[in-house]
Enzyme design. Structure first.
Site, PDB file in Angstrom:
ATOM      1  CE  LYS A  53      -3.432  -2.177   3.028  1.00  0.00           C
ATOM      2  NZ  LYS A  53      -3.896  -2.220   4.443  1.00  0.00           N
ATOM      3  N   GLY A  54       2.140   1.038   0.362  1.00  0.00           N
ATOM      4  CA  GLY A  54       3.020   2.171   0.655  1.00  0.00           C
ATOM      5  C   GLY A  54       3.223   3.160  -0.476  1.00  0.00           C
ATOM      6  CD  GLU A  72       8.289  -1.196  -3.445  1.00  0.00           C
ATOM      7  OE1 GLU A  72       7.547  -0.448  -2.765  1.00  0.00           O
ATOM      8  OE2 GLU A  72       8.575  -2.346  -3.078  1.00  0.00           O
ATOM      9  CG  ASP A 128      14.813  -1.932   4.043  1.00  0.00           C
ATOM     10  OD1 ASP A 128      15.582  -1.074   4.485  1.00  0.00           O
ATOM     11  OD2 ASP A 128      14.446  -2.919   4.715  1.00  0.00           O
ATOM     12  CE  LYS A 137      14.929   2.466   5.716  1.00  0.00           C
ATOM     13  NZ  LYS A 137      14.311   1.467   6.604  1.00  0.00           N
TER      14      LYS A 137
HETATM   15  P1  5GP Z   1      12.649  -4.566   0.674  1.00  0.00           P
HETATM   16  O1  5GP Z   1      12.056  -5.751   0.016  1.00  0.00           O
HETATM   17  O2  5GP Z   1      13.414  -3.653  -0.249  1.00  0.00           O
HETATM   18  O3  5GP Z   1      13.474  -4.954   1.881  1.00  0.00           O
HETATM   19  O4  5GP Z   1      11.489  -3.768   1.356  1.00  0.00           O
HETATM   20  C1  5GP Z   1      10.551  -3.067   0.703  1.00  0.00           C
HETATM   21  C2  5GP Z   1       9.358  -2.818   1.593  1.00  0.00           C
HETATM   22  O5  5GP Z   1       9.660  -2.860   3.004  1.00  0.00           O
HETATM   23  C3  5GP Z   1       8.848  -1.427   1.342  1.00  0.00           C
HETATM   24  O6  5GP Z   1       8.001  -1.393   0.212  1.00  0.00           O
HETATM   25  C4  5GP Z   1       8.148  -1.112   2.639  1.00  0.00           C
HETATM   26  O7  5GP Z   1       6.837  -1.616   2.614  1.00  0.00           O
HETATM   27  C5  5GP Z   1       8.948  -1.862   3.690  1.00  0.00           C
HETATM   28  N1  5GP Z   1       9.912  -0.941   4.342  1.00  0.00           N
HETATM   29  C6  5GP Z   1      11.245  -0.931   4.224  1.00  0.00           C
HETATM   30  N2  5GP Z   1      11.799   0.057   4.942  1.00  0.00           N
HETATM   31  C7  5GP Z   1      10.763   0.715   5.546  1.00  0.00           C
HETATM   32  C8  5GP Z   1      10.684   1.860   6.437  1.00  0.00           C
HETATM   33  O8  5GP Z   1      11.663   2.505   6.820  1.00  0.00           O
HETATM   34  N3  5GP Z   1       9.435   2.214   6.829  1.00  0.00           N
HETATM   35  C9  5GP Z   1       8.314   1.554   6.430  1.00  0.00           C
HETATM   36  N4  5GP Z   1       7.151   2.006   6.888  1.00  0.00           N
HETATM   37  N5  5GP Z   1       8.352   0.477   5.602  1.00  0.00           N
HETATM   38  C10 5GP Z   1       9.570   0.067   5.165  1.00  0.00           C
END
Ligand code: 5GP
Length: 179
Positions: free
Chosen positions: A43-44, A99, A103, A131
């Site tokens: 949803k982000g 996106e 992260d 990040k």
């Molecule tokens: P990845 O698969 O790149 O580790 O993570 C992506 C998802 O993790 C993002 O779309 C988000 O939903 C969640 N996420 C990663 N870091 C954060 C953060 O600092 N805050 C929030 N609210 N969600 C995060």
């Protein structure tokens, strides 16, 4: 002005507006004349994507998709799955995946692999936040809004336990202050 003792502002509403408009302008130039499908990852990315497309001056279609990663304690196992799929075939179309934040990179890596199999004309990634210190899988991010340090961020679509998505700015969530 919204205030919350657990949230410290990092990126202001004005900074977000300016950057989102810049990104939309670049996307407009890059995708002119191409059949574009913009996909918001639920949803982000909804808030970011809805602002972004309103500044993109070209014909496009918008889709949403849902993903979920299997949790194992606080960290993810790295397994991601689709929970809500697109409503149209992608063959021959240009795909822009939007996106909220990249992260570890696991979600975007999964999405690229999943959608490559559907033979779109191209796949590009647009992330409001990145990040880099948390990277587990290197993924190509074609359009990045802001590079951020390793904080847990909320606001402008990002949540903590379902809350804070409606903040007009992005802030650092500080759990230490939660009673
Ligand atoms: P990845 O698969 O790149 O580790 O993570 C992506 C998802 O993790 C993002 O779309 C988000 O939903 C969640 N996420 C990663 N870091 C954060 C953060 O600092 N805050 C929030 N609210 N969600 C995060």
């Amino acid at each position: 002005m919204y205030s919350d003792e657990h949230v410290q502002m990092l990126i202001s509403e004005t900074q977000l507006k300016t950057r989102v408009q810049e990104m939309a302008q670049k996307l407009t130039e890059d995708f002119r004349g191409r059949e574009l499908v913009v996909v918001a990852v639920l949803k982000g990315a909804l808030v970011f994507c809805s602002d972004l497309i309103r500044h993109m001056d070209l014909p496009l279609e918008m889709e949403v998709l849902g993903v979920s990663s299997y949790p194992r304690g606080a960290e993810t196992t790295g397994e991601v799955r689709l929970t809500f799929d697109l409503t149209q075939p992608l063959g021959g179309k240009h795909l822009l995946l939007v996106e909220d934040i990249v992260d570890t990179g696991l979600t975007v890596d999964f999405l690229i692999q999943t959608f490559e199999a559907r033979k779109p004309a191209s796949i590009n990634i647009c992330a409001l936040l990145h990040k880099p210190s948390r990277t587990r899988v290197h993924v190509p991010i074609d359009y990045t809004g802001f590079t951020v340090e390793d904080h847990f961020l909320v606001g402008y679509g990002l949540d903590h336990g379902g809350r804070y998505r409606n903040l007009p700015f992005i802030g650092i969530f500080n759990p230490a202050q939660v009673p």
